[in-house]
Design an enzyme around this catalytic site. Structure first.
Site, PDB file in Angstrom:
ATOM      1  N   SER A  20     -23.593  -0.167  34.600  1.00 49.30           N
ATOM      2  CA  SER A  20     -24.644   0.673  35.171  1.00 49.30           C
ATOM      3  C   SER A  20     -26.040   0.175  34.808  1.00 49.30           C
ATOM      4  CB  SER A  20     -24.481   2.129  34.722  1.00 49.30           C
ATOM      5  OG  SER A  20     -24.586   2.237  33.319  1.00 49.30           O
ATOM      6  N   GLY A  22     -28.341  -2.972  32.010  1.00 48.17           N
ATOM      7  CA  GLY A  22     -28.306  -4.015  30.985  1.00 48.17           C
ATOM      8  C   GLY A  22     -27.530  -5.259  31.356  1.00 48.17           C
ATOM      9  N   GLY A  24     -24.397  -5.819  31.712  1.00 38.53           N
ATOM     10  CA  GLY A  24     -23.323  -5.641  32.682  1.00 38.53           C
ATOM     11  C   GLY A  24     -23.828  -5.665  34.113  1.00 38.53           C
ATOM     12  N   TYR A 160     -22.391   2.108  14.110  1.00 40.04           N
ATOM     13  CA  TYR A 160     -22.298   1.120  15.195  1.00 40.04           C
ATOM     14  C   TYR A 160     -21.719  -0.193  14.689  1.00 40.04           C
ATOM     15  CZ  TYR A 160     -23.897  -2.214  18.761  1.00 40.04           C
ATOM     16  OH  TYR A 160     -23.971  -3.219  19.706  1.00 40.04           O
TER      17      TYR A 160
END
Length: 298
Positions: A20, A22, A24, A160
């Site tokens: 959606s 970045g 990608g 993270y």
């Protein structure tokens, strides 16, 4: 805008998760432009991401965007079943990811589970969906978007970084085990980039813990503010660097792709990899497995 069509039928199929925005989103466009059949995944394609889906599919007839929640066993299994029924998968890019930044102790167990569910288990779900077909075909490539924080860690990135360390360990082991089937597993380790990743993080849930840290509790937000300003400034690294790396890894000959590739601000990770990868790969010889397993660094 009219959908562009390639001159010939796509020769290879790539699936990219988390498209959606970045890395990608850029990867979907670039792989399609290079003649690949591209399947991109994102959540909520009929709602908040409907415009993104439409824009990507308008870019090329080679692109299909499907709704997939990487946290759902059923959604990933059924989604990949549909993809594989249409196009055997040559390349998987495990790109989907989320990040929280803040006092490590102040994140709840559920918040830590949420990160692990997407960043670690989500990648395993997708990998397990494509690996049987790749092994049967005797070829395949799985590119994993890890992080420089998968090789070291810093304050306020604890939850993270833990997910990326887990991803690195899993994929390193898998690389050894599937190399003999002609399947390459590789890890991409970006430093910080000006993508949407920082903006989608959630505040830590354990407010009582935050209060107990006093002034130190203000440091993560102050650091994040400086970070955001830097990553949106003229000197910030271009996210296209990661997309270009995905494409160059796809272009490399099978069996010659590196285990790990650092991109952007390295934070010393290139040096860590240079020093530790030979030690890591020596485990095959130490366990007397070097004659039955491959995957040592190219």
């Amino acid at each position: 805008q009219e959908r562009e069509s390639t001159m010939s039928e796509p020769t290879k199929t790539v699936v990219i998760t988390g498209t959606s925005s970045g890395f990608g989103e850029g990867a979907v466009r670039d792989f399609a432009d290079r003649g690949y059949r591209v399947w991109g995944t994102m959540r909520d394609v009929n709602g908040r991401n409907a415009t993104q889906k439409a824009a990507l599919e308008a870019h090329s007839t080679n692109i299909s965007i499907i709704d997939m929640d990487m946290n759902s066993d059923d959604a990933v299994t059924s989604g990949f079943a549909d993809i594989i029924a249409a196009d055997p998968v040559d390349i998987l890019i495990n790109n989907a990811g989320i990040m929280d930044i803040g006092l490590t102790e102040a994140f709840s167990l559920q918040q830590s589970r949420d990160l692990m569910e997407t960043n670690y288990f989500g990648a395993i779900r997708a990998t397990q969906a494509v690996l049987p077909g790749m092994r049967e075909a005797g070829s395949g490539l799985i590119i994993n978007c890890s992080s420089s924080l998968g090789r070291m860690t810093g304050p306020f990135f604890g939850t993270y970084a833990a997910t990326k360390h887990a991803l690195e360990a899993y994929m390193q082991a898998l690389r050894y085990e599937v190399s003999g089937f002609g399947v390459d597993i590789t890890l991409v380790e970006p430093g910080p980039f000006g993508t949407n990743l920082i903006n989608i993080g959630r505040p830590a849930a354990r407010k009582k813990i935050i209060a107990e840290y006093g002034e130190l509790a203000n440091v993560p937000d102050a650091m994040l503010s400086v970070f955001s300003e830097m990553l949106n400034g003229p000197e910030s690294p271009d996210p296209q660097l990661v997309v270009d790396l995905y494409c160059s890894l796809a272009d490399m000959p099978a069996g010659q792709r590196p285990t790990r590739s650092v991109v952007g601000m390295t934070w010393g990770v290139s040096e860590i990899n240079h020093k530790t990868q030979p030690i890591q790969d020596a485990i095959l010889k130490d366990l007397q497995l070097d004659t039955v397993l491959g995957g040592s660094d190219a």
